[in-house]
Design an enzyme around this catalytic site. Sequence first.
Site, PDB file in Angstrom:
ATOM      1  N   THR A  93     -31.660 -26.696  29.625  1.00 29.51           N
ATOM      2  CA  THR A  93     -32.288 -25.862  28.610  1.00 29.51           C
ATOM      3  C   THR A  93     -33.810 -25.975  28.686  1.00 29.51           C
ATOM      4  O   THR A  93     -34.362 -26.908  29.278  1.00 29.51           O
ATOM      5  CB  THR A  93     -31.839 -26.272  27.200  1.00 29.51           C
ATOM      6  OG1 THR A  93     -32.334 -27.592  26.916  1.00 29.51           O
ATOM      7  CG2 THR A  93     -30.331 -26.235  27.060  1.00 29.51           C
TER       8      THR A  93
ATOM      9  N   LYS B  15     -21.626 -20.317  25.458  1.00 29.25           N
ATOM     10  CA  LYS B  15     -21.398 -20.593  24.039  1.00 29.25           C
ATOM     11  C   LYS B  15     -20.655 -19.457  23.350  1.00 29.25           C
ATOM     12  O   LYS B  15     -19.880 -19.681  22.413  1.00 29.25           O
ATOM     13  CB  LYS B  15     -22.731 -20.864  23.336  1.00 29.25           C
ATOM     14  CG  LYS B  15     -23.390 -22.188  23.742  1.00 29.25           C
ATOM     15  CD  LYS B  15     -24.690 -22.402  23.010  1.00 29.25           C
ATOM     16  CE  LYS B  15     -25.351 -23.728  23.397  1.00 29.25           C
ATOM     17  NZ  LYS B  15     -24.607 -24.905  22.920  1.00 29.25           N
TER      18      LYS B  15
ATOM     19  N   CYS C 175     -23.961 -33.577  25.274  1.00 33.95           N
ATOM     20  CA  CYS C 175     -25.012 -32.572  25.115  1.00 33.95           C
ATOM     21  C   CYS C 175     -26.303 -33.211  25.602  1.00 33.95           C
ATOM     22  O   CYS C 175     -26.698 -34.270  25.088  1.00 33.95           O
ATOM     23  CB  CYS C 175     -25.158 -32.143  23.654  1.00 33.95           C
ATOM     24  SG  CYS C 175     -26.602 -31.076  23.347  1.00 33.95           S
ATOM     25  N   ASN C 176     -26.929 -32.601  26.596  1.00 32.78           N
ATOM     26  CA  ASN C 176     -28.155 -33.181  27.154  1.00 32.78           C
ATOM     27  C   ASN C 176     -29.310 -33.137  26.169  1.00 32.78           C
ATOM     28  O   ASN C 176     -29.975 -34.148  25.919  1.00 32.78           O
ATOM     29  CB  ASN C 176     -28.545 -32.435  28.436  1.00 32.78           C
ATOM     30  CG  ASN C 176     -27.668 -32.778  29.608  1.00 32.78           C
ATOM     31  OD1 ASN C 176     -28.003 -33.626  30.439  1.00 32.78           O
ATOM     32  ND2 ASN C 176     -26.517 -32.123  29.718  1.00 32.78           N
ATOM     33  N   THR C 177     -29.575 -31.965  25.581  1.00 37.24           N
ATOM     34  CA  THR C 177     -30.745 -31.818  24.721  1.00 37.24           C
ATOM     35  C   THR C 177     -30.661 -32.717  23.503  1.00 37.24           C
ATOM     36  O   THR C 177     -31.688 -33.193  22.993  1.00 37.24           O
ATOM     37  CB  THR C 177     -30.922 -30.345  24.313  1.00 37.24           C
ATOM     38  OG1 THR C 177     -30.856 -29.519  25.486  1.00 37.24           O
ATOM     39  CG2 THR C 177     -32.256 -30.126  23.643  1.00 37.24           C
ATOM     40  N   ALA C 178     -29.446 -32.997  23.026  1.00 35.90           N
ATOM     41  CA  ALA C 178     -29.278 -33.895  21.884  1.00 35.90           C
ATOM     42  C   ALA C 178     -29.841 -35.284  22.165  1.00 35.90           C
ATOM     43  O   ALA C 178     -30.173 -36.031  21.232  1.00 35.90           O
ATOM     44  CB  ALA C 178     -27.803 -34.001  21.508  1.00 35.90           C
TER      45      ALA C 178
ATOM     46  N   CYS D 247     -27.147 -29.333  31.576  1.00 32.75           N
ATOM     47  CA  CYS D 247     -26.727 -28.804  30.279  1.00 32.75           C
ATOM     48  C   CYS D 247     -25.211 -28.767  30.325  1.00 32.75           C
ATOM     49  O   CYS D 247     -24.632 -28.279  31.311  1.00 32.75           O
ATOM     50  CB  CYS D 247     -27.300 -27.407  30.043  1.00 32.75           C
ATOM     51  SG  CYS D 247     -26.568 -26.575  28.603  1.00 32.75           S
TER      52      CYS D 247
ATOM     53  N   ASP E  23     -29.709 -26.165  15.866  1.00 35.65           N
ATOM     54  CA  ASP E  23     -29.990 -25.942  17.277  1.00 35.65           C
ATOM     55  C   ASP E  23     -31.030 -26.929  17.797  1.00 35.65           C
ATOM     56  O   ASP E  23     -32.118 -27.062  17.233  1.00 35.65           O
ATOM     57  CB  ASP E  23     -30.492 -24.515  17.474  1.00 35.65           C
ATOM     58  CG  ASP E  23     -30.687 -24.171  18.935  1.00 35.65           C
ATOM     59  OD1 ASP E  23     -31.818 -24.359  19.429  1.00 35.65           O
ATOM     60  OD2 ASP E  23     -29.712 -23.746  19.586  1.00 35.65           O
ATOM     61  N   ARG E  24     -30.698 -27.612  18.879  1.00 31.04           N
ATOM     62  CA  ARG E  24     -31.569 -28.658  19.396  1.00 31.04           C
ATOM     63  C   ARG E  24     -32.825 -28.090  20.058  1.00 31.04           C
ATOM     64  O   ARG E  24     -33.921 -28.619  19.905  1.00 31.04           O
ATOM     65  CB  ARG E  24     -30.803 -29.531  20.419  1.00 31.04           C
ATOM     66  CG  ARG E  24     -29.884 -30.566  19.804  1.00 31.04           C
ATOM     67  CD  ARG E  24     -28.670 -29.978  19.095  1.00 31.04           C
ATOM     68  NE  ARG E  24     -27.833 -29.202  20.015  1.00 31.04           N
ATOM     69  CZ  ARG E  24     -26.938 -28.308  19.609  1.00 31.04           C
ATOM     70  NH1 ARG E  24     -26.774 -28.028  18.321  1.00 31.04           N
ATOM     71  NH2 ARG E  24     -26.181 -27.658  20.487  1.00 31.04           N
ATOM     72  N   THR E  25     -32.664 -27.008  20.806  1.00 29.91           N
ATOM     73  CA  THR E  25     -33.827 -26.418  21.459  1.00 29.91           C
ATOM     74  C   THR E  25     -34.815 -25.878  20.431  1.00 29.91           C
ATOM     75  O   THR E  25     -36.033 -26.077  20.538  1.00 29.91           O
ATOM     76  CB  THR E  25     -33.392 -25.304  22.430  1.00 29.91           C
ATOM     77  OG1 THR E  25     -32.615 -25.889  23.490  1.00 29.91           O
ATOM     78  CG2 THR E  25     -34.594 -24.610  23.044  1.00 29.91           C
TER      79      THR E  25
END
Length: 228
Positions: free
Chosen positions: A126, A165, A85-88, A195, A50-52
């Site tokens: 996120t 998700k 994926c933005n957070t990635a 996101c 999980d990136r967050t």
Amino acid sequence: MGTPGIVGVLGGMGPAATVDFMRKVLAATPAVRDQDHVPMVVSCIPQVPDRTAAFRGDGESPLPAMLGSGHRLAAAGAGLVVMPCNTAHLWYDELQAELGLPMIHLVDAALAEAAAHGGRIGLLATDATLASGLYVNRAGGAVQWLWPTAVEMLEWVMPGIEDVKAGRLDAARTKLRCAGHALARRGAAALVLGCTEIPIVLDDATAGLPVVDATAALARRAVAWATA
């Protein structure tokens, strides 16, 4: 037209967002037959940490898993890598340096389209994307941002993303619509969907104001690269 370049899709973060990106590549391609479409190789392996959680220091880094997918794409002949994926993108620089392949930064693609809107811009993303300044730092002072409040993040945004998700799309739409309407009431002229789960359930009509779909922006840039 000539043979397009092969786009490598580093996906699985999450699977629905990966499929949505591929659908938007098809929609953005001026094709009249199968052979006109953009060739894609896709690594959709959802077991990336999980990136967050990793950003918060509560989980392992996703970088090794992302690199594994990236190397698979390179071995399959990809000439370009994109990540829906933005957070990635918090690990974008390390990933690009290791892979040695051209990449399109999702946030840059979204910001280029957000620039067409005047006034203040709302941002739904996120916790990690917001707290890291991923959008704010790359935009510099060019954008006046409006963010959800801490309560809105806790009650609507993060639960809405989790609902997408889990396949609970109606519940996700209800929560994320509330978040979009709240930003509109506070004066947002447009809304960046930062996101890639969010545009699966939110659009101009449901958000209550014009949206900038980061997934669609990335798809259009990938098509432009492949067909150049």
